[in-house]
Scaffold this active site. Structure first.
Site, PDB file in Angstrom:
ATOM      1  N   LYS A 264     -40.963 -61.367  17.181  1.00 50.72           N
ATOM      2  CA  LYS A 264     -40.205 -60.868  15.821  1.00 50.72           C
ATOM      3  C   LYS A 264     -38.690 -61.516  16.152  1.00 50.72           C
ATOM      4  O   LYS A 264     -38.055 -61.337  17.254  1.00 50.72           O
ATOM      5  CB  LYS A 264     -40.301 -59.592  15.765  1.00 50.72           C
ATOM      6  N   LYS A 276     -30.609 -48.503   6.417  1.00 50.25           N
ATOM      7  CA  LYS A 276     -30.514 -47.679   7.378  1.00 50.25           C
ATOM      8  C   LYS A 276     -29.453 -46.829   7.693  1.00 50.25           C
ATOM      9  O   LYS A 276     -28.154 -47.260   6.789  1.00 50.25           O
ATOM     10  CB  LYS A 276     -30.500 -48.573   8.709  1.00 50.25           C
ATOM     11  N   ASP A 287     -32.931 -56.713  17.246  1.00 50.81           N
ATOM     12  CA  ASP A 287     -34.361 -57.151  16.408  1.00 50.81           C
ATOM     13  C   ASP A 287     -34.969 -58.219  16.750  1.00 50.81           C
ATOM     14  O   ASP A 287     -35.997 -58.391  16.103  1.00 50.81           O
ATOM     15  CB  ASP A 287     -34.054 -56.469  14.959  1.00 50.81           C
ATOM     16  N   GLU A 348     -39.840 -54.775   7.507  1.00 52.04           N
ATOM     17  CA  GLU A 348     -39.466 -56.120   7.502  1.00 52.04           C
ATOM     18  C   GLU A 348     -40.224 -56.923   8.532  1.00 52.04           C
ATOM     19  O   GLU A 348     -40.579 -58.180   8.541  1.00 52.04           O
ATOM     20  CB  GLU A 348     -38.176 -56.346   7.141  1.00 52.04           C
ATOM     21  N   ARG A 350     -43.095 -56.579  10.259  1.00 53.25           N
ATOM     22  CA  ARG A 350     -44.228 -57.018   9.851  1.00 53.25           C
ATOM     23  C   ARG A 350     -44.584 -57.993   8.735  1.00 53.25           C
ATOM     24  O   ARG A 350     -45.744 -58.470   8.811  1.00 53.25           O
ATOM     25  CB  ARG A 350     -45.230 -55.573   9.692  1.00 53.25           C
TER      26      ARG A 350
HETATM   27  N1  BES Z   1     -36.284 -53.015  13.644  1.00 50.41           N
HETATM   28  C1  BES Z   1     -36.799 -51.516  13.134  1.00 50.41           C
HETATM   29  C2  BES Z   1     -37.477 -50.961  14.368  1.00 50.41           C
HETATM   30  C3  BES Z   1     -36.560 -50.192  15.424  1.00 50.41           C
HETATM   31  C4  BES Z   1     -35.952 -48.990  15.616  1.00 50.41           C
HETATM   32  C5  BES Z   1     -36.495 -51.079  16.766  1.00 50.41           C
HETATM   33  C6  BES Z   1     -35.191 -48.655  16.498  1.00 50.41           C
HETATM   34  C7  BES Z   1     -35.590 -50.514  17.623  1.00 50.41           C
HETATM   35  C8  BES Z   1     -35.058 -49.428  17.612  1.00 50.41           C
HETATM   36  C9  BES Z   1     -37.891 -51.940  12.258  1.00 50.41           C
HETATM   37  O1  BES Z   1     -37.650 -53.126  11.424  1.00 50.41           O
HETATM   38  C10 BES Z   1     -37.846 -50.597  11.314  1.00 50.41           C
HETATM   39  O2  BES Z   1     -36.973 -50.535  10.626  1.00 50.41           O
HETATM   40  N2  BES Z   1     -38.951 -49.993  11.269  1.00 50.41           N
HETATM   41  C11 BES Z   1     -39.438 -49.038  10.469  1.00 50.41           C
HETATM   42  C12 BES Z   1     -40.502 -48.967   9.951  1.00 50.41           C
HETATM   43  C13 BES Z   1     -40.909 -47.860   8.721  1.00 50.41           C
HETATM   44  C14 BES Z   1     -40.048 -48.231   7.502  1.00 50.41           C
HETATM   45  C15 BES Z   1     -42.220 -47.775   8.422  1.00 50.41           C
HETATM   46  C16 BES Z   1     -39.049 -47.718  11.369  1.00 50.41           C
HETATM   47  O3  BES Z   1     -39.268 -47.667  12.634  1.00 50.41           O
HETATM   48  O4  BES Z   1     -38.417 -46.741  10.709  1.00 50.41           O
HETATM   49 ZN    ZN Z   2     -36.546 -54.427  12.318  1.00 57.52          ZN
HETATM   50 MN    MN Z   3     -36.428 -52.659   9.663  1.00 57.10          MN
END
Ligand code: BES
Ligand code: ZN
Ligand code: MN
Length: 498
Positions: A264, A276, A287, A348, A350
Site C-alpha cells: 500500500k 479523519k 500510510d 481507501e 483496500r
Molecule cells: N491508513 C488507515 C489505517 C491506519 C490507522 C493505519 C491507524 C495506521 C494507524 C486506513 O486507511 C483506514 O483509515 N482504515 C479505516 C478502515 C475503516 C474505515 C473500515 C480504519 O481503520 O478506521
Molecule cells: Zn490508509
Molecule cells: Mn484510510
C-alpha cells in the site's frame, strides 16, 4: 560503517570499546581472556540481567573500555537471537550517544552465521535517526564508524564474511524504508515515491522499475486506484519493480518461482470525505509503509541475487477530500471488472490494493504477499509488537510466520471464512469496502482484498498498521518509521528458494 572479523587473541586487540554479552548465570565461566581484563571487585553487583550493563576501564592493554551486557536468563518469551539483537542494539546506541563510534563485539561462544550477520545488521540500524530536516544535528549524525567482530581462533572466517555482505544489504534496505516512512507528505508525494523506487532499482543487476501515471492508469482501467486519487492534485503512480535473476543452468534460463509483493502506497491519508479526526491524522504520512517495505525488499532480494523472480507492485496516491473526491455511496468499477460500493472513503487502502492485486495476476505469480497499513483495528488488536496476517493458504501463512520469528518481526494469524466473507457483501455492487461496523475490522479488510486475488493463487495479507510506526524507540528501532517488514520479506523470500 566498516565491519570486519578478527580472529586474533584479545591481547592483540586495540579498541575504544569491547562489548561482551553474558547470559545470566554464566559469570562464573567467563573466558579467561575476558576475566583477565576485569578488576577483582568489578563483578560484585553485576548479575547479567537482561540489558544490565557494566563498564570497566582495564588499566593495562589497549582495550579502553570493556562493556559487559547481560542477556538475562533466557527464560522470557523472546527468542535467543532476538535477545542478542536487543542487547547489541542497546549498547551500540548507548556507546554511540557517548561519542564512542569504533566498537568491537566479542563473539566467542555465540559464533555462527546468524549471530555474525545480526550483530552487524543491528549495529547499523540501532543508531538510525531521521535527522535530514534538522539544522542543528546534536547526536543526529553520529553513527558507528567501525565494528570489529572478535572471534578468537575462528577457522571459517571466509563464510562468515559473506554474512557481513548480507548484513549491509539488509540494513541498507531497512534504512531506505525508514527514510521513506518518516518523510512527510509534502516531501514524499506519489511521484516522489515512484522516483525513490526508480532510484532503488538503479544500477542493481536484474532489477528494473516501471511507473504508470494517470493516463496509463486510465488506459489500464485501474478504476479503484483512480477513484481514490481523484480528490488529490497529486498524480497517482503505479510502481512496479521487477527482479529477474540471472541464474542459468547449462546456458538455459532455469524456471524459478515468481513471487509478487504488493504494498500500500498512500502517501497521505486524510480519510477523504470521511475525514479523519485531527489526532488520528498527523501520522498518516506513514500510510505507505507497506509500499516502502516492498520497494526495499525487492531491492535487497536483487542485491542478494536470490534465485526467484520477485515483482514489487505499489499503487501510490494521496487520499484527500475535495470537490472532485470520491464520495460515500459511490460505486466504482475496479480493474478486475468487479464493482465496489464505497461506504467509507477512509477505507481507501483496500481500494487501491484491489487494483494492485488484480494487476499482480499479469505476472502469473506462484504466490502473492501484500503489506498494508490497512486498519486501525490491527493496531487495536495487536499493538505495535505484532502485525496481523490472513491468507488463503495455510502453508504460505506459516512460512511468513516462521520468517517473522527468525527476524524478530512477529506476526499473528486471524481467520477468514465464509461467515466473514459475508461482511463485505453489498446490496448494490459486487462487494463493499466496509465490514460490519466495529466488528472484525482486520478480517473484513482481508475479505475484501481476497476478492481481487488472482484465481487459485496462494496469498498472504499482512496488516502492519501497528508496527510500521513506533510511538517509542526500542533497542534497535527509532521512534517513528521502523522499516518493519523488510527483513521479514527477504527472509520469507529466502525460505522459498529451497
Ligand atoms: N491508513 C488507515 C489505517 C491506519 C490507522 C493505519 C491507524 C495506521 C494507524 C486506513 O486507511 C483506514 O483509515 N482504515 C479505516 C478502515 C475503516 C474505515 C473500515 C480504519 O481503520 O478506521
Ligand atoms: Zn490508509
Ligand atoms: Mn484510510
Amino acid at each position: 560503517m566498516k565491519v570486519s572479523i578478527s580472529t586474533e587473541s584479545l591481547q592483540k586487540l586495540s579498541t575504544p570499546a569491547l562489548i561482551f554479552l553474558v547470559p545470566e548465570g554464566a559469570l562464573d565461566d567467563l573466558p579467561p581472556e575476558i576475566r583477565a581484563l576485569l578488576p577483582k571487585a568489578a563483578l560484585v553487583s553485576f548479575r547479567a540481567k537482561l540489558s544490565e550493563t557494566l563498564v570497566v576501564y582495564p588499566s593495562r592493554g589497549s582495550i579502553e573500555r570493556l562493556v559487559l551486557v547481560g542477556l538475562g536468563d533466557g527464560k522470557g518469551s523472546l527468542a535467543k537471537l532476538e535477545l542478542f539483537r536487543r542487547a547489541v542494539g542497546t549498547v551500540a546506541r548507548g556507546l554511540v550517544k557517548q561519542g564512542v563510534t569504533d566498537l568491537a563485539l566479542y563473539l566467542g561462544g555465540l559464533l555462527g552465521p546468524d549471530y555474525v550477520r545480526e550483530a552487524a545488521v543491528v549495529a547499523m540500524l540501532a543508531p538510525y535517526r531521521f535527522s535530514r530536516h534538522q539544522k542543528k544535528k546534536e547526536d543526529a549524525d553520529k553513527d558507528i564508524r567501525s565494528l570489529v567482530l572478535v572471534a578468537p581462533g575462528e577457522q571459517s572466517v571466509q563464510s562468515l564474511k559473506a554474512e557481513l555482505t548480507r548484513a549491509a544489504i539488509l540494513a541498507d534496505a531497512v534504512r531506505i524504508a525508514r527514510d521513506l516512512v518518516n518523510a512527510p507528505s509534502n516531501e514524499l508525494t506519489p511521484t516522489k515515491l515512484a522516483e525513490a523506487a526508480q532510484q532503488a532499482a538503479k544500477g542493481v543487476n536484474g532489477l528494473s522499475a516501471t511507473i504508470l501515471g494517470r493516463s496509463a492508469l486510465i488506459k489500464g482501467k485501474f478504476g479503484a486506484l483512480l477513484a481514490v486519487a481523484r480528490g488529490s492534485h497529486e498524480e497517482p503512480q503505479l510502481i512496479t519493480l521487477e527482479y529477474q535473476p540471472e541464474s542459468k543452468v547449462n546456458g538455459q534460463r532455469s524456471k524459478v518461482p515468481t513471487i509478487v509483493l504488493v504494498g500500500k502506497g498512500v502517501t497521505f491519508d486524510t480519510g477523504g470525505i470521511n475525514l479523519k479526526p485531527s489526532q488520528a491524522m498527523g501520522d498518516m504520512h506513514m500510510d505507505m509503509a507497506g509500499g516502502a517495505a516492498v520497494i526495499a525488499a525487492v531491492r535487497a532480494a536483487a542485491l542478494l541475487k536470490l534465485p526467484l523472480r520477485v515483482i514489487g507492485i505499489v499503487p501510490a496516491t494521496e487520499n484527500m477530500p475535495s470537490g472532485t473526491a470520491l464520495k460515500p455511496g459511490d460505486i466504482l468499477t475496479s480493474r478486475s471488472g468487479q464493482t465496489i460500493e464505497v461506504l467509507d472513503t477512509d477505507a481507501e487502502g483496500r481500494l487501491i490494493l484491489a487494483d494492485g492485486l488484480d494487476y499482480a495476476g499479469e505476472f502469473q505469480p506462484d504466490l502473492i504477499v501484500d503489506l498494508a497499513t490497512l486498519t486501525g483495528a490491527a493496531l487495536v488488536a495487536l499493538g505495535e509488537d505484532r502485525a496481523a496476517i490472513i491468507g488463503n493458504d495455510q502453508e504460505a501463512i506459516e512460512a511468513v510466520r516462521v520468517a517473522g520469528d527468525v527476524t524478530g518481526e512477529l506476526v499473528w494469524p486471524l481467520p477468514l471464512d465464509d461467515d466473514y466473507r459475508a461482511h463485505v457483501k453489498s446490496d448494490v455492487a459486487d462487494v463493499k469496502n466496509l465490514g460490519k461496523g466495529r466488528q472484525a475490522g482486520v478480517i473484513s479488510g482481508a475479505a475484501f482484498l481476497e476478492k481481487f486475488v488472482p484465481k487459485d493463487t496462494p496469498w498472504v495479507h499482512i496488516d502492519l498498521a501497528g508496527p510500521a510506526l513506533r510511538s517509542e524507540p526500542g533497542p534497535y528501532w527509532p521512534k517513528g518509521g521502523s522499516g518493519w517488514g523488510v527483513r521479514l520479506l527477504v527472509e520469507f523470500l529466502r525460505s522459498q528458494t529451497h
